[in-house]
Motif scaffolding. Structure first.
Motif, PDB file in Angstrom:
ATOM      1  N   SER A 195      46.720  43.591  36.647  1.00 46.34           N
ATOM      2  CA  SER A 195      46.561  44.241  35.105  1.00 46.34           C
ATOM      3  C   SER A 195      44.858  43.827  34.927  1.00 46.34           C
ATOM      4  CB  SER A 195      47.227  43.272  34.321  1.00 46.34           C
ATOM      5  OG  SER A 195      47.191  43.828  32.798  1.00 46.34           O
ATOM      6  N   ILE A 196      44.188  45.024  34.348  1.00 47.99           N
ATOM      7  CA  ILE A 196      42.975  44.875  33.896  1.00 47.99           C
ATOM      8  C   ILE A 196      42.982  45.644  32.493  1.00 47.99           C
ATOM      9  CG2 ILE A 196      40.429  45.410  34.274  1.00 47.99           C
ATOM     10  CD1 ILE A 196      40.982  45.413  37.194  1.00 47.99           C
ATOM     11  N   ALA A 239      37.829  44.857  39.000  1.00 48.65           N
ATOM     12  CA  ALA A 239      37.901  46.366  39.209  1.00 48.65           C
ATOM     13  C   ALA A 239      37.205  46.542  40.423  1.00 48.65           C
ATOM     14  CB  ALA A 239      36.892  47.128  38.153  1.00 48.65           C
ATOM     15  N   ALA A 240      36.195  45.987  41.117  1.00 49.01           N
ATOM     16  CA  ALA A 240      35.441  46.142  42.448  1.00 49.01           C
ATOM     17  C   ALA A 240      36.583  45.995  43.342  1.00 49.01           C
ATOM     18  CB  ALA A 240      34.467  45.353  42.607  1.00 49.01           C
ATOM     19  N   ILE A 282      42.342  37.209  33.848  1.00 53.26           N
ATOM     20  CA  ILE A 282      41.024  38.077  33.769  1.00 53.26           C
ATOM     21  C   ILE A 282      40.757  38.055  32.492  1.00 53.26           C
ATOM     22  CG2 ILE A 282      39.733  40.236  34.048  1.00 53.26           C
ATOM     23  CD1 ILE A 282      41.685  40.697  36.361  1.00 53.26           C
ATOM     24  N   SER A 283      39.689  37.416  31.571  1.00 58.65           N
ATOM     25  CA  SER A 283      39.560  37.535  30.167  1.00 58.65           C
ATOM     26  C   SER A 283      38.044  37.840  29.965  1.00 58.65           C
ATOM     27  CB  SER A 283      39.878  36.231  29.692  1.00 58.65           C
ATOM     28  OG  SER A 283      38.729  35.194  30.114  1.00 58.65           O
ATOM     29  N   THR A 284      37.147  37.961  30.677  1.00 58.32           N
ATOM     30  CA  THR A 284      35.763  38.252  30.270  1.00 58.32           C
ATOM     31  C   THR A 284      35.395  39.650  30.970  1.00 58.32           C
ATOM     32  OG1 THR A 284      34.686  37.026  32.069  1.00 58.32           O
ATOM     33  CG2 THR A 284      35.052  35.848  29.961  1.00 58.32           C
ATOM     34  N   TRP A 285      34.068  40.065  30.379  1.00 60.55           N
ATOM     35  CA  TRP A 285      33.598  41.687  30.943  1.00 60.55           C
ATOM     36  C   TRP A 285      33.264  40.989  32.566  1.00 60.55           C
ATOM     37  CZ3 TRP A 285      34.379  46.370  30.786  1.00 60.55           C
ATOM     38  CH2 TRP A 285      34.919  47.052  29.800  1.00 60.55           C
TER      39      TRP A 285
END
Length: 388
Positions: free
Chosen positions: A333-334, A181-182, A171-174
């Motif tokens: 991890s976020i 996250a959803a 996970i690297s971009t918004w």
């Protein structure tokens, strides 16, 4: 009671309900992840398994994911890979087959057509090649190594059907961050509550183990040819036939797709519509999980009320804490979790609201309309336009 008071009450009820729901879900998820998985430490092993991997287009590092699964195969296992011919996915699968001659790897050419659900269209062509009674179906993005599969297979000996939830990696971009996250905010709290409530009546697409005879009893893959949420309906059918479905204590890792903002929006819209047509009652009840948005609206309506601000901050804090605990339990991890929770919560509410007004989604490069029963309708549009 005047109109302003009625509006405040209308907004406060889902906010309070959301606070309670996520507190309970966090506790249940912690307990679930702390349990010793069924079958752990036992010598019982499954017979050889046929693995199904229908490939979609555009999966990053696809060959590496296929290699991970190929190396995890046990003696006697069969690996079926379905892909459209003359594509990079088909070429990657053929390279894998040639590179691992010691394993039974079959690449099945899957021309489009035969089912309105593109995934089922591939599975219909793959099914005749399956040799074994035990089948494991997994998503294109799944990274299934030897440790996961050994544990999954042991746990499967304790039930008829075993299905696993998922976490995202890379996970690297918004857009990827909000999409992940959803999952923390919606999928895992819901699974924890569902599991604690009693009998499970769904399966998940990331990884599910079931038997050939059970699928044939349900009518084979052809029975799900037009379904949008084929995994959900498969679980309903198997549970209705008396099969025991268990949510696995083990988690599948999915490599996050490279998402643009438009991709993210379209995916969340599809999730909302899928939820609505698959489980209308649960979807309607999801208003009680929209506490971040409703409490924020409550503050806008009653900005001078301290209790409104306290409720909004409490709801948001609980949702952030729930997401954090879920991420820790799932090794998920976020970065920038707090703003991601806030933005993903707002998008969730918007998509939930819009899903009442339309059943049009974007999937596999086309806009598609969905019937009230959750089936694909015949019309499809390939020209991009504003997705409302």
């Amino acid at each position: 009671m005047n109109a302003f008071q009625a509006m405040a009450l209308f907004l406060a009820v889902p906010a309070v309900a959301s606070l309670i729901y996520f507190c309970v879900a966090a506790i249940l998820l912690d307990r679930w992840m702390d349990e010793r998985p069924l079958g752990e430490g036992k010598e019982t092993e499954l017979p050889p398994v046929t693995f199904f991997r229908p490939l979609k287009a555009g999966v990053p590092d696809l060959f590496a994911k296929l290699v991970v699964l190929a190396r995890a195969l046990q003696p006697g296992d069969q690996f079926l890979i379905g892909a459209e011919p003359h594509t990079v996915e088909f070429a990657a699968a053929e390279t894998l087959r040639l590179g691992y001659p010691e394993h039974e790897i079959t690449v099945v050419p899957c021309e489009p057509g035969g089912a309105r659900n593109p995934k089922i269209a591939k599975l219909l062509r793959m099914e005749p090649h399956a040799r074994h009674e035990h089948w494991i179906l997994s998503d294109s993005e799944a990274v299934m190594d030897g440790d996961f599969l050994a544990s999954f297979r042991r746990e499967w000996t304790q039930c008829d059907v075993l299905t696993a939830g998922y976490r995202f990696s890379r996970i690297s971009t918004w857009p990827q961050r909000l999409d992940a996250a959803a999952v923390l905010l919606g999928l895992w709290p819901g699974l924890a509550v569902l599991r604690a409530a009693g009998r499970v009546r769904l399966t998940l697409g990331a990884s599910t183990g079931f038997r050939r005879a059970d699928l044939q009893m349900a009518g084979g893959w052809a029975a799900f040819a037009d379904d949008l949420a084929e995994d959900h309906r498969l679980g309903q059918v198997l549970a209705g036939a008396g099969r025991t479905i268990r949510l696995s204590a083990h988690v599948v890792t999915l490599a996050s797709d490279p998402l643009s903002w438009r991709d993210y929006w379209r995916h969340q819209r599809r999730v909302g519509v899928t939820y609505r047509v698959s489980n209308p009652v649960g979807f309607a009840g999801a208003i009680l999980a929209q506490g971040v948005t409703t409490s924020l609206l409550l503050v806008c309506c009653r900005p001078a009320e301290i209790w409104a601000w306290a409720l909004a901050l409490g709801v948001f804090a609980v949702r952030c804490l729930t997401a954090h605990r879920a991420a820790r339990a799932l090794d998920f991890s976020i970065s920038s979790l707090v703003p991601a929770v806030f933005l993903a919560s707002l998008v969730e509410t918007v998509c939930w609201t819009l899903s009442w007004a339309t059943r049009r989604i974007w999937w596999s490069g086309k806009f598609r309309r969905i019937s009230r029963s959750g089936c694909f309708l015949g019309d499809q549009e390939s020209e991009p336009r504003l997705d409302t």
